[in-house]
Design a protein around this motif. Structure first.
Motif, PDB file in Angstrom:
ATOM      1  N   MET A   1       0.824  -1.180   0.000  1.00 43.69           N
ATOM      2  CA  MET A   1       0.000   0.000   0.000  1.00 43.69           C
ATOM      3  C   MET A   1       0.878   1.257   0.000  1.00 43.69           C
ATOM      4  SD  MET A   1      -3.244   1.016   2.367  1.00 43.69           S
ATOM      5  CE  MET A   1      -4.040  -0.486   1.946  1.00 43.69           C
ATOM      6  N   LEU A   2       2.001   1.175   0.695  1.00 44.85           N
ATOM      7  CA  LEU A   2       2.918   2.307   0.700  1.00 44.85           C
ATOM      8  C   LEU A   2       3.502   2.533  -0.694  1.00 44.85           C
ATOM      9  CD1 LEU A   2       4.226   4.456   2.447  1.00 44.85           C
ATOM     10  CD2 LEU A   2       6.030   2.834   2.994  1.00 44.85           C
ATOM     11  N   ASN A   3       3.730   1.452  -1.429  1.00 42.80           N
ATOM     12  CA  ASN A   3       4.215   1.578  -2.804  1.00 42.80           C
ATOM     13  C   ASN A   3       3.196   2.311  -3.673  1.00 42.80           C
ATOM     14  OD1 ASN A   3       6.519   0.187  -2.164  1.00 42.80           O
ATOM     15  ND2 ASN A   3       5.713  -1.786  -2.837  1.00 42.80           N
ATOM     16  N   LEU A   4       1.922   1.999  -3.491  1.00 44.91           N
ATOM     17  CA  LEU A   4       0.863   2.666  -4.253  1.00 44.91           C
ATOM     18  C   LEU A   4       0.828   4.151  -3.916  1.00 44.91           C
ATOM     19  CD1 LEU A   4      -1.585   2.528  -6.142  1.00 44.91           C
ATOM     20  CD2 LEU A   4      -2.969   1.944  -4.152  1.00 44.91           C
ATOM     21  N   LEU A   5       0.995   4.473  -2.647  1.00 44.98           N
ATOM     22  CA  LEU A   5       0.992   5.869  -2.221  1.00 44.98           C
ATOM     23  C   LEU A   5       2.138   6.639  -2.874  1.00 44.98           C
ATOM     24  CD1 LEU A   5      -0.116   8.090  -0.371  1.00 44.98           C
ATOM     25  CD2 LEU A   5       1.405   7.244   1.398  1.00 44.98           C
ATOM     26  N   ILE A   6       3.324   6.060  -2.855  1.00 47.65           N
ATOM     27  CA  ILE A   6       4.481   6.715  -3.464  1.00 47.65           C
ATOM     28  C   ILE A   6       4.281   6.873  -4.968  1.00 47.65           C
ATOM     29  CG2 ILE A   6       6.945   6.449  -3.946  1.00 47.65           C
ATOM     30  CD1 ILE A   6       7.152   5.117  -1.158  1.00 47.65           C
ATOM     31  N   LEU A   7       3.742   5.854  -5.619  1.00 55.98           N
ATOM     32  CA  LEU A   7       3.482   5.922  -7.050  1.00 55.98           C
ATOM     33  C   LEU A   7       2.501   7.045  -7.385  1.00 55.98           C
ATOM     34  CD1 LEU A   7       3.743   4.671  -9.923  1.00 55.98           C
ATOM     35  CD2 LEU A   7       1.755   3.277  -9.327  1.00 55.98           C
ATOM     36  N   LEU A   8       1.431   7.170  -6.615  1.00 60.75           N
ATOM     37  CA  LEU A   8       0.440   8.219  -6.877  1.00 60.75           C
ATOM     38  C   LEU A   8       1.026   9.604  -6.663  1.00 60.75           C
ATOM     39  CD1 LEU A   8      -2.729   6.597  -5.311  1.00 60.75           C
ATOM     40  CD2 LEU A   8      -2.320   7.062  -7.721  1.00 60.75           C
ATOM     41  N   ILE A   9       1.889   9.763  -5.659  1.00 59.96           N
ATOM     42  CA  ILE A   9       2.515  11.056  -5.423  1.00 59.96           C
ATOM     43  C   ILE A   9       3.444  11.410  -6.577  1.00 59.96           C
ATOM     44  CG2 ILE A   9       4.157  12.271  -3.924  1.00 59.96           C
ATOM     45  CD1 ILE A   9       2.862  10.793  -1.566  1.00 59.96           C
ATOM     46  N   VAL A  10       4.204  10.438  -7.060  1.00 63.77           N
ATOM     47  CA  VAL A  10       5.104  10.690  -8.192  1.00 63.77           C
ATOM     48  C   VAL A  10       4.305  11.053  -9.439  1.00 63.77           C
ATOM     49  CG1 VAL A  10       6.750   9.589  -9.766  1.00 63.77           C
ATOM     50  CG2 VAL A  10       6.999   9.295  -7.300  1.00 63.77           C
ATOM     51  N   ILE A  11       3.217  10.335  -9.686  1.00 58.68           N
ATOM     52  CA  ILE A  11       2.368  10.654 -10.840  1.00 58.68           C
ATOM     53  C   ILE A  11       1.825  12.073 -10.727  1.00 58.68           C
ATOM     54  CG2 ILE A  11       0.164  10.129 -11.963  1.00 58.68           C
ATOM     55  CD1 ILE A  11       0.729   7.165 -11.386  1.00 58.68           C
ATOM     56  N   ALA A  12       1.379  12.453  -9.539  1.00 56.32           N
ATOM     57  CA  ALA A  12       0.844  13.800  -9.349  1.00 56.32           C
ATOM     58  C   ALA A  12       1.909  14.862  -9.588  1.00 56.32           C
ATOM     59  CB  ALA A  12       0.265  13.934  -7.940  1.00 56.32           C
ATOM     60  N   LEU A  13       3.127  14.622  -9.090  1.00 61.97           N
ATOM     61  CA  LEU A  13       4.200  15.595  -9.278  1.00 61.97           C
ATOM     62  C   LEU A  13       4.603  15.730 -10.744  1.00 61.97           C
ATOM     63  CD1 LEU A  13       6.427  14.796  -6.180  1.00 61.97           C
ATOM     64  CD2 LEU A  13       5.028  16.829  -6.555  1.00 61.97           C
ATOM     65  N   VAL A  14       4.741  14.607 -11.432  1.00 66.14           N
ATOM     66  CA  VAL A  14       5.146  14.641 -12.842  1.00 66.14           C
ATOM     67  C   VAL A  14       4.050  15.273 -13.696  1.00 66.14           C
ATOM     68  CG1 VAL A  14       5.696  13.200 -14.840  1.00 66.14           C
ATOM     69  CG2 VAL A  14       6.748  12.713 -12.628  1.00 66.14           C
ATOM     70  N   ALA A  15       2.810  14.891 -13.450  1.00 61.16           N
ATOM     71  CA  ALA A  15       1.702  15.458 -14.230  1.00 61.16           C
ATOM     72  C   ALA A  15       1.571  16.954 -13.967  1.00 61.16           C
ATOM     73  CB  ALA A  15       0.401  14.738 -13.881  1.00 61.16           C
ATOM     74  N   GLY A  16       1.767  17.364 -12.735  1.00 58.48           N
ATOM     75  CA  GLY A  16       1.712  18.793 -12.417  1.00 58.48           C
ATOM     76  C   GLY A  16       2.844  19.565 -13.077  1.00 58.48           C
ATOM     77  N   ALA A  17       4.026  18.951 -13.137  1.00 56.71           N
ATOM     78  CA  ALA A  17       5.174  19.616 -13.763  1.00 56.71           C
ATOM     79  C   ALA A  17       4.948  19.824 -15.260  1.00 56.71           C
ATOM     80  CB  ALA A  17       6.439  18.788 -13.520  1.00 56.71           C
ATOM     81  N   PHE A  18       4.234  18.906 -15.889  1.00 56.86           N
ATOM     82  CA  PHE A  18       3.975  19.029 -17.320  1.00 56.86           C
ATOM     83  C   PHE A  18       2.677  19.781 -17.635  1.00 56.86           C
ATOM     84  CE2 PHE A  18       6.852  15.267 -17.605  1.00 56.86           C
ATOM     85  CZ  PHE A  18       7.818  15.886 -18.383  1.00 56.86           C
ATOM     86  N   GLY A  19       1.982  20.239 -16.595  1.00 52.67           N
ATOM     87  CA  GLY A  19       0.796  21.056 -16.813  1.00 52.67           C
ATOM     88  C   GLY A  19      -0.514  20.298 -16.883  1.00 52.67           C
ATOM     89  N   PHE A  20      -0.496  19.010 -16.629  1.00 60.38           N
ATOM     90  CA  PHE A  20      -1.741  18.229 -16.633  1.00 60.38           C
ATOM     91  C   PHE A  20      -2.380  18.313 -15.254  1.00 60.38           C
ATOM     92  CE2 PHE A  20       0.986  16.017 -19.793  1.00 60.38           C
ATOM     93  CZ  PHE A  20       0.220  16.273 -20.913  1.00 60.38           C
ATOM     94  N   THR A  21      -3.020  19.432 -14.985  1.00 59.64           N
ATOM     95  CA  THR A  21      -3.525  19.679 -13.633  1.00 59.64           C
ATOM     96  C   THR A  21      -4.674  18.751 -13.253  1.00 59.64           C
ATOM     97  OG1 THR A  21      -4.937  21.447 -14.510  1.00 59.64           O
ATOM     98  CG2 THR A  21      -2.782  22.079 -13.627  1.00 59.64           C
ATOM     99  N   GLY A  22      -5.478  18.344 -14.224  1.00 59.45           N
ATOM    100  CA  GLY A  22      -6.586  17.431 -13.915  1.00 59.45           C
ATOM    101  C   GLY A  22      -6.082  16.082 -13.454  1.00 59.45           C
TER     102      GLY A  22
END
Length: 57
Positions: A1-22
């Motif tokens: 479950m901790l792996n899933l949490l880290i994965l979701l945080i990384v996805i959010a950071l990368v998507a935010g950096a590229f402008g995919f705010t949704g």
């Protein structure tokens, strides 16, 4: 479950950096839910251990 949490945080950071705010907002929201479930599970396990209830038979 901790792996899933880290994965979701990384996805959010990368998507935010590229402008995919949704996508970033969705991943961050899911990360909050997973974090809440993780914390609740840890609290339950600690309480059961404090009362001497074993999870392993």
């Amino acid at each position: 479950m901790l792996n899933l949490l880290i994965l979701l945080i990384v996805i959010a950071l990368v998507a935010g950096a590229f402008g995919f705010t949704g996508i970033a907002g969705g991943a961050a929201g899911l990360a909050k839910i997973v974090f809440g479930v993780l914390v609740a599970g840890i609290i339950i396990v600690v309480l059961l251990m404090a009362f001497g209830i074993s999870l392993i038979a």
